[in-house]
Scaffold this motif. Structure first.
Motif, short mmCIF file in Angstrom:
data_model
loop_
_atom_site.label_atom_id
_atom_site.label_comp_id
_atom_site.label_asym_id
_atom_site.label_seq_id
_atom_site.Cartn_x
_atom_site.Cartn_y
_atom_site.Cartn_z
N PHE A 1 0.83 -1.21 0.00
CA PHE A 1 0.00 0.00 0.00
C PHE A 1 0.87 1.26 0.00
N PHE A 2 2.02 1.18 0.65
CA PHE A 2 2.85 2.36 0.84
C PHE A 2 3.74 2.67 -0.37
N GLN A 3 3.65 1.82 -1.40
CA GLN A 3 4.53 2.00 -2.56
C GLN A 3 4.38 3.39 -3.19
N ASP A 4 3.15 3.83 -3.36
CA ASP A 4 2.91 5.11 -4.02
C ASP A 4 2.45 6.20 -3.06
N LEU A 5 2.45 5.90 -1.75
CA LEU A 5 2.00 6.91 -0.79
C LEU A 5 3.16 7.82 -0.41
N GLU A 6 2.96 9.12 -0.58
CA GLU A 6 4.00 10.08 -0.25
C GLU A 6 3.82 10.54 1.20
N PHE A 7 4.81 10.25 2.02
CA PHE A 7 4.79 10.68 3.41
C PHE A 7 6.23 10.61 3.95
N GLU A 8 6.49 11.35 5.00
CA GLU A 8 7.82 11.33 5.61
C GLU A 8 7.86 10.35 6.77
N GLN A 9 6.83 10.38 7.60
CA GLN A 9 6.80 9.49 8.76
C GLN A 9 5.37 9.28 9.22
N LEU A 10 5.06 8.02 9.56
CA LEU A 10 3.75 7.66 10.10
C LEU A 10 4.00 7.06 11.47
N ASN A 11 3.37 7.64 12.49
CA ASN A 11 3.60 7.20 13.87
C ASN A 11 2.35 6.61 14.49
N PHE A 12 2.54 5.50 15.21
CA PHE A 12 1.47 4.88 15.99
C PHE A 12 1.89 4.90 17.46
N GLN A 13 1.16 5.65 18.27
CA GLN A 13 1.50 5.77 19.68
C GLN A 13 0.64 4.82 20.50
N PHE A 14 1.28 4.07 21.39
CA PHE A 14 0.60 3.17 22.32
C PHE A 14 0.76 3.73 23.73
N GLU A 15 0.31 2.96 24.73
CA GLU A 15 0.40 3.44 26.10
C GLU A 15 1.85 3.63 26.54
N ASP A 16 2.77 2.79 26.05
CA ASP A 16 4.13 2.82 26.57
C ASP A 16 5.20 2.94 25.49
N GLN A 17 4.80 3.11 24.23
CA GLN A 17 5.80 3.16 23.17
C GLN A 17 5.22 3.80 21.92
N VAL A 18 6.11 4.13 20.99
CA VAL A 18 5.71 4.70 19.70
C VAL A 18 6.40 3.91 18.60
N TRP A 19 5.64 3.56 17.56
CA TRP A 19 6.22 2.96 16.37
C TRP A 19 6.31 4.04 15.31
N GLU A 20 7.49 4.17 14.72
CA GLU A 20 7.70 5.15 13.66
C GLU A 20 7.88 4.40 12.34
N VAL A 21 7.10 4.75 11.34
CA VAL A 21 7.16 4.08 10.04
C VAL A 21 7.62 5.09 9.00
N SER A 22 8.63 4.72 8.25
CA SER A 22 9.10 5.56 7.16
C SER A 22 9.53 4.66 6.02
N LYS A 23 9.92 5.23 4.91
CA LYS A 23 10.36 4.40 3.80
C LYS A 23 11.55 5.05 3.11
N SER A 24 12.41 4.20 2.55
CA SER A 24 13.53 4.69 1.76
C SER A 24 13.44 4.05 0.39
N GLN A 25 13.83 4.75 -0.61
CA GLN A 25 13.61 4.28 -1.97
C GLN A 25 14.89 4.36 -2.80
N SER A 26 15.20 3.26 -3.46
CA SER A 26 16.27 3.26 -4.43
C SER A 26 15.64 3.25 -5.82
N THR A 27 16.41 3.03 -6.85
CA THR A 27 15.85 3.06 -8.20
C THR A 27 15.03 1.81 -8.51
N GLU A 28 15.30 0.71 -7.80
CA GLU A 28 14.64 -0.54 -8.15
C GLU A 28 13.77 -1.11 -7.03
N ARG A 29 14.06 -0.75 -5.79
CA ARG A 29 13.32 -1.36 -4.69
C ARG A 29 12.88 -0.29 -3.70
N LEU A 30 11.81 -0.60 -3.01
CA LEU A 30 11.28 0.29 -1.99
C LEU A 30 11.34 -0.43 -0.66
#
Length: 440
Positions: free
Chosen positions: A54-83
């Motif tokens: 789903f995230f292949q064509d989604l433009e974003f810098e960071q997506l965060n999910f905060q829980f009671e005791d922690q945060v998950w940070e989601v980001s992506k890096s892209q080369s010419t052939e793989r995401l």
């Protein structure tokens, strides 16, 4: 694990949004078109479902999910052939951020010309609406349905998960405790799993699922009854020797309670109409019956116990639907799942006419599906996203929506997040809203 906040940075390269989730179980997300309400719901659902493509064509810098005791940070890096999708975990209590760990790689192939199943379903919804108002020809509908039968119409690769690496153990274990589901704007039709036509009406599908659920409950109840009946003679002898400490008033009250329970299950289509209250009442001269009757009552309640959970859901579902729908009433049937009967029109035999679910209006079908999903397909602790619940709904129905959600949330103990444009949906519940804003 419970998500307490969803945040995104530079969504579409522009927007920063924070969505704190209300502790009361319902959060209403509002905002102008184009700010990404639906995309955030879809992205969260896709991530926790492992649909990283789903995230292949989604433009974003960071997506965060905060829980009671922690945060998950989601980001992506892209080369010419793989995401690559990267995930980092941050412990708030220790102020420690773990090293980003790669969880998936996605091939970036050429743009595909085939239509996706999702795009097809949306197109079909539009065509069905146009067809209902005679705005398109029957031939166009027929041509499109025939085309859908051709397997090459769908790009099946869209539905395959991204190539995943061995997921971090903390990530795999945490994901097992998080259940998120999206109820999309397009609710009336859905794809078939295998073969046949490419779509099916979801009302029909829901009725079939409910019939199967009732059948499974019947099977459990039958097994319970068989086990109890098999040991009844020995238990009866033991009970007679032991005697009963219950008074005749208590036993007669227990019989009335059992009778009420059976009548309720019968009204929901789960049992044939039966009654014990009138034929099994006892008086002071029947001491020898008290022990046997006590055992009978206890066994009967155990036999009815498997129906408890489904009965509560059926009662809630029936109450919500029948408060809304006019000139028709929802009933349950073991064979059909649910049926509707007119409350004003009779057939040739004088009985109220049966109304096929497909004859319901688009608004009625949307509501029926939405509440069926919320009540019967949700479990305690689930997080349910609903996109534009106001679709096809009369204003009076929109005004009742949040109150119905509160009732469902309190019974099923689920968290609900809705994205809406309608002030009538919000009603007096502005304390539940989170507003997304654009760039000023």
């Amino acid at each position: 694990m419970k998500i307490t906040k969803i945040s995104v940075k530079k969504l579409f390269g522009v927007f920063d949004h924070d969505i704190p989730l209300n502790e009361g179980g319902i959060t209403i997300v509002i905002g102008e078109n184009g700010l990404g309400k639906t995309v955030l719901l879809e992205a969260t659902t896709a991530f926790f479902a492992g649909n990283f493509r789903f995230f292949q064509d989604l433009e974003f810098e960071q997506l965060n999910f905060q829980f009671e005791d922690q945060v998950w940070e989601v980001s992506k890096s892209q080369s010419t052939e793989r995401l690559s999708i990267l995930v980092a975990r941050q412990f708030l209590s220790k102020s420690l951020k773990t090293k980003p760990e790669k969880i998936a790689e996605i091939d970036i192939g050429e743009k595909r010309s085939q239509v996706s199943r999702f795009e097809y379903l949306r197109e079909m919804q539009l065509l069905e609406r146009l067809n209902a108002t005679n705005a398109i020809s029957e031939q166009r509908m027929l041509d499109y349905r025939r085309a859908a039968l051709h397997a090459s119409m769908f790009d099946e690769d869209i539905f395959r998960p991204a190539k995943s690496r061995e997921l971090p153990s903390w990530f795999k274990e945490a994901k097992k405790r998080i259940s998120i589901r999206l109820i999309e704007t397009q609710r009336i039709i859905t794809a078939k799993e295998r073969g046949g036509e490419a779509y099916i009406n979801r009302v029909t599908k829901s009725a079939k699922e409910l019939s199967e659920l009732i059948a499974a409950t019947d099977k459990t109840a039958s097994q319970t009854a068989t086990e109890l009946d098999g040991t009844y003679p020995n238990r009866l002898v033991g009970k007679l020797r032991q005697g009963s400490a219950d008074s005749f008033e208590e036993l007669n009250a227990a019989l009335s309670e059992l009778d009420d329970r059976r009548k309720k299950l019968s009204s929901l289509g789960l049992l044939e109409g039966t009654s014990d209250a009138d034929i099994l009442r006892i008086d002071d001269g029947q001491h020898d019956l008290s022990s046997a009757l006590k055992l009978y009552i206890d066994d009967s309640h155990k036999k009815l116990a498997p129906y408890g959970a489904i009965a509560s859901k059926l009662e809630l579902f029936k109450g919500i639907v029948n408060r809304r729908f006019k000139h028709k009433a929802l009933e349950f049937d073991k064979k059909s799942g649910f049926v509707f009967r007119s409350t004003v029109k009779r057939d040739a035999s004088g009985k109220f006419e049966t109304i096929p679910p497909m004859k319901l209006s688009s608004g009625e079908q949307n509501e029926l599906i939405l509440f069926y999903e919320l009540i019967f397909k949700s479990s305690e602790g689930d997080m349910i996203f609903i996109d534009e619940p106001e679709v096809s709904l009369h204003i009076s129905w929109q005004n009742k929506f949040i109150d119905d959600l509160k009732e469902i949330s309190s019974i099923n103990r689920v968290s609900i997040v809705i994205a809406t444009h309608s002030p009538d949906i919000i009603g007096e519940n502005w304390d539940l809203k989170v507003e997304l804003k654009g760039v000023e």
